[in-house]
Design a protein around this motif. Sequence first.
Motif, PDB file in Angstrom:
ATOM      1  N   VAL A 152      31.026   3.877  22.154  1.00 16.58           N
ATOM      2  CA  VAL A 152      30.934   3.096  20.920  1.00 16.58           C
ATOM      3  C   VAL A 152      29.589   2.378  20.854  1.00 16.58           C
ATOM      4  CG1 VAL A 152      31.907   1.153  19.632  1.00 16.58           C
ATOM      5  CG2 VAL A 152      33.431   2.812  20.728  1.00 16.58           C
ATOM      6  N   ALA A 153      29.195   1.751  21.977  1.00 19.04           N
ATOM      7  CA  ALA A 153      27.939   1.000  22.006  1.00 19.04           C
ATOM      8  C   ALA A 153      26.728   1.914  21.847  1.00 19.04           C
ATOM      9  CB  ALA A 153      27.829   0.225  23.318  1.00 19.04           C
ATOM     10  N   GLY A 154      26.757   3.070  22.514  1.00 13.97           N
ATOM     11  CA  GLY A 154      25.584   3.945  22.517  1.00 13.97           C
ATOM     12  C   GLY A 154      25.484   4.865  21.319  1.00 13.97           C
ATOM     13  N   ILE A 155      26.551   5.626  21.063  1.00 15.98           N
ATOM     14  CA  ILE A 155      26.505   6.647  20.012  1.00 15.98           C
ATOM     15  C   ILE A 155      26.751   6.056  18.630  1.00 15.98           C
ATOM     16  CG2 ILE A 155      27.467   8.832  19.216  1.00 15.98           C
ATOM     17  CD1 ILE A 155      25.906   8.991  21.843  1.00 15.98           C
ATOM     18  N   LEU A 156      27.721   5.166  18.519  1.00 19.63           N
ATOM     19  CA  LEU A 156      28.081   4.624  17.208  1.00 19.63           C
ATOM     20  C   LEU A 156      27.255   3.413  16.808  1.00 19.63           C
ATOM     21  CD1 LEU A 156      31.982   4.945  17.332  1.00 19.63           C
ATOM     22  CD2 LEU A 156      30.273   6.625  16.606  1.00 19.63           C
ATOM     23  N   CYS A 157      26.636   2.742  17.773  1.00 17.01           N
ATOM     24  CA  CYS A 157      25.860   1.530  17.459  1.00 17.01           C
ATOM     25  C   CYS A 157      24.374   1.693  17.767  1.00 17.01           C
ATOM     26  CB  CYS A 157      26.430   0.336  18.223  1.00 17.01           C
ATOM     27  SG  CYS A 157      28.127  -0.077  17.770  1.00 17.01           S
ATOM     28  N   HIS A 158      24.043   1.903  19.025  1.00 17.81           N
ATOM     29  CA  HIS A 158      22.648   1.954  19.444  1.00 17.81           C
ATOM     30  C   HIS A 158      21.858   3.024  18.693  1.00 17.81           C
ATOM     31  CE1 HIS A 158      19.685   2.185  23.108  1.00 17.81           C
ATOM     32  NE2 HIS A 158      19.067   2.411  21.960  1.00 17.81           N
ATOM     33  N   ALA A 159      22.377   4.242  18.652  1.00 20.77           N
ATOM     34  CA  ALA A 159      21.628   5.357  18.045  1.00 20.77           C
ATOM     35  C   ALA A 159      21.300   5.118  16.568  1.00 20.77           C
ATOM     36  CB  ALA A 159      22.395   6.661  18.236  1.00 20.77           C
ATOM     37  N   PRO A 160      22.293   4.804  15.727  1.00 20.25           N
ATOM     38  CA  PRO A 160      21.945   4.557  14.318  1.00 20.25           C
ATOM     39  C   PRO A 160      21.099   3.307  14.113  1.00 20.25           C
ATOM     40  CG  PRO A 160      24.294   4.140  14.712  1.00 20.25           C
ATOM     41  CD  PRO A 160      23.760   4.806  15.934  1.00 20.25           C
ATOM     42  N   GLN A 161      21.300   2.292  14.949  1.00 17.13           N
ATOM     43  CA  GLN A 161      20.469   1.083  14.842  1.00 17.13           C
ATOM     44  C   GLN A 161      18.998   1.416  15.066  1.00 17.13           C
ATOM     45  OE1 GLN A 161      22.056  -1.598  17.773  1.00 17.13           O
ATOM     46  NE2 GLN A 161      24.022  -1.813  16.730  1.00 17.13           N
TER      47      GLN A 161
ATOM     48  N   LEU B 221      28.597  -6.890  29.488  1.00 19.56           N
ATOM     49  CA  LEU B 221      28.173  -7.780  28.410  1.00 19.56           C
ATOM     50  C   LEU B 221      27.146  -7.090  27.513  1.00 19.56           C
ATOM     51  CD1 LEU B 221      28.272 -10.617  27.130  1.00 19.56           C
ATOM     52  CD2 LEU B 221      26.441 -11.283  28.709  1.00 19.56           C
ATOM     53  N   TYR B 222      26.331  -6.232  28.110  1.00 18.07           N
ATOM     54  CA  TYR B 222      25.327  -5.505  27.331  1.00 18.07           C
ATOM     55  C   TYR B 222      25.989  -4.665  26.246  1.00 18.07           C
ATOM     56  CZ  TYR B 222      22.019  -1.848  26.122  1.00 18.07           C
ATOM     57  OH  TYR B 222      21.246  -0.958  25.425  1.00 18.07           O
ATOM     58  N   PHE B 223      27.059  -3.963  26.602  1.00 14.56           N
ATOM     59  CA  PHE B 223      27.776  -3.142  25.621  1.00 14.56           C
ATOM     60  C   PHE B 223      28.369  -4.011  24.510  1.00 14.56           C
ATOM     61  CE2 PHE B 223      28.741  -0.141  29.383  1.00 14.56           C
ATOM     62  CZ  PHE B 223      27.562   0.557  29.168  1.00 14.56           C
ATOM     63  N   VAL B 224      28.896  -5.159  24.883  1.00 14.73           N
ATOM     64  CA  VAL B 224      29.515  -6.059  23.902  1.00 14.73           C
ATOM     65  C   VAL B 224      28.479  -6.577  22.901  1.00 14.73           C
ATOM     66  CG1 VAL B 224      30.725  -8.251  23.601  1.00 14.73           C
ATOM     67  CG2 VAL B 224      31.378  -6.724  25.470  1.00 14.73           C
ATOM     68  N   VAL B 225      27.303  -6.940  23.403  1.00 22.02           N
ATOM     69  CA  VAL B 225      26.237  -7.415  22.512  1.00 22.02           C
ATOM     70  C   VAL B 225      25.814  -6.308  21.555  1.00 22.02           C
ATOM     71  CG1 VAL B 225      23.848  -8.218  22.414  1.00 22.02           C
ATOM     72  CG2 VAL B 225      25.419  -9.163  24.115  1.00 22.02           C
ATOM     73  N   GLU B 226      25.718  -5.080  22.054  1.00 24.56           N
ATOM     74  CA  GLU B 226      25.388  -3.930  21.205  1.00 24.56           C
ATOM     75  C   GLU B 226      26.375  -3.812  20.044  1.00 24.56           C
ATOM     76  OE1 GLU B 226      23.287  -1.531  20.852  1.00 24.56           O
ATOM     77  OE2 GLU B 226      22.258  -1.068  22.723  1.00 24.56           O
ATOM     78  N   ILE B 227      27.649  -3.900  20.367  1.00 25.60           N
ATOM     79  CA  ILE B 227      28.700  -3.647  19.383  1.00 25.60           C
ATOM     80  C   ILE B 227      28.842  -4.796  18.393  1.00 25.60           C
ATOM     81  CG2 ILE B 227      31.193  -3.294  19.136  1.00 25.60           C
ATOM     82  CD1 ILE B 227      31.090  -1.865  21.882  1.00 25.60           C
ATOM     83  N   THR B 228      28.562  -6.006  18.820  1.00 21.83           N
ATOM     84  CA  THR B 228      28.788  -7.168  17.952  1.00 21.83           C
ATOM     85  C   THR B 228      27.489  -7.684  17.324  1.00 21.83           C
ATOM     86  OG1 THR B 228      28.676  -8.630  19.902  1.00 21.83           O
ATOM     87  CG2 THR B 228      30.860  -7.876  19.194  1.00 21.83           C
TER      88      THR B 228
END
Length: 324
Positions: free
Chosen positions: A140-149, A273-280
């Motif tokens: 979720v953090a990498g593919i759904l959040c990080h990449a499009p961001q 925590l890194y993943f959580v910051v990405e998602i939120t």
Amino acid sequence: MLYLSFKSEDTEEWLDVHFTRPVGLAFALLWNRLGVHPNAITILSMFLGAAAAVMFYHTDLPHNVAGVALLMLANFCDSTDGQMARLSGKKTLIGRMLDGLAGDVWFFCIYAALCLRLMPQFIPGTEVKWGWGIWILAFVAGILCHAPQSSLADYYRQIHLFFLKGTEGSELDSYEQQRAVSQQLPRHDVVGRLFHRNYANYCRRQEVRTPAFQRFFRHYRQMEGIGDRHAVDEVRLQLLEGSRPLMKYANILTFNVRAITLYAACLIGIPWLYFVVEITVLTLLYVYMHRRHEQLCDRLTEVMKIITELKIKNLRIKNQEFED
């Protein structure tokens, strides 16, 4: 010389201007003197980023400090290749694609390393281990959040540079353009055709997410065709004025803030925590930036429609008067 290696003051981050770029320039001058091609530095950065991931897999402080140092060095190399390309004129599409691939390699390896690190650990406040669930969080953090961001942040920066410096100072490419390049290549150039086709699809994903800008750009090109230079310049300046405040969000969504969050999370021993910051946090900034830019483009499109209609009406009146 340092200033010449910048893309623009609007799109450069404070940390890059005062730290990353000066260090990168020193490396760039050294590599340039040695005759090393910018693409070779990009490939080196991939290995450094992968090595950083190996360090972040470990839970002890020395390994994590080494991971921070290696990823910082990878980023210096990333800055170096871009500065070398701009100073030496060795800017190529392959170089830009390698540059984007390098960041993907870094973070793919880092995400995998963090997941492997966290799998045997307990979820905070519970007696349940992360197990395979951490891979879902990472997805979720990498593919759904990080990449499009990152993709949209890069697109908005290229849009800003295009209206600031024109085609020479920007890498604003389109799906149709890159698809045409792919189709024009010889059939035996399988690698080249595949390369441009993949890049075209990358451009397409950016375009699909920015419908208001696509409408704006079509009307802008139409207004250019009418030949009203004053009106075109006025719209261009309004786009830059509205886009400039959004560049800080585009910068946040690229590397530095993301990397600092990663460093802090790993050094204090809570990499989840890194993943959580990405998602939120970063997702909220992404949504805000995207909404503001689309609203700006919608507003300017309406302005251009009015200008174009008036221009066409005036031309018709003049033609009618001439015929009479």
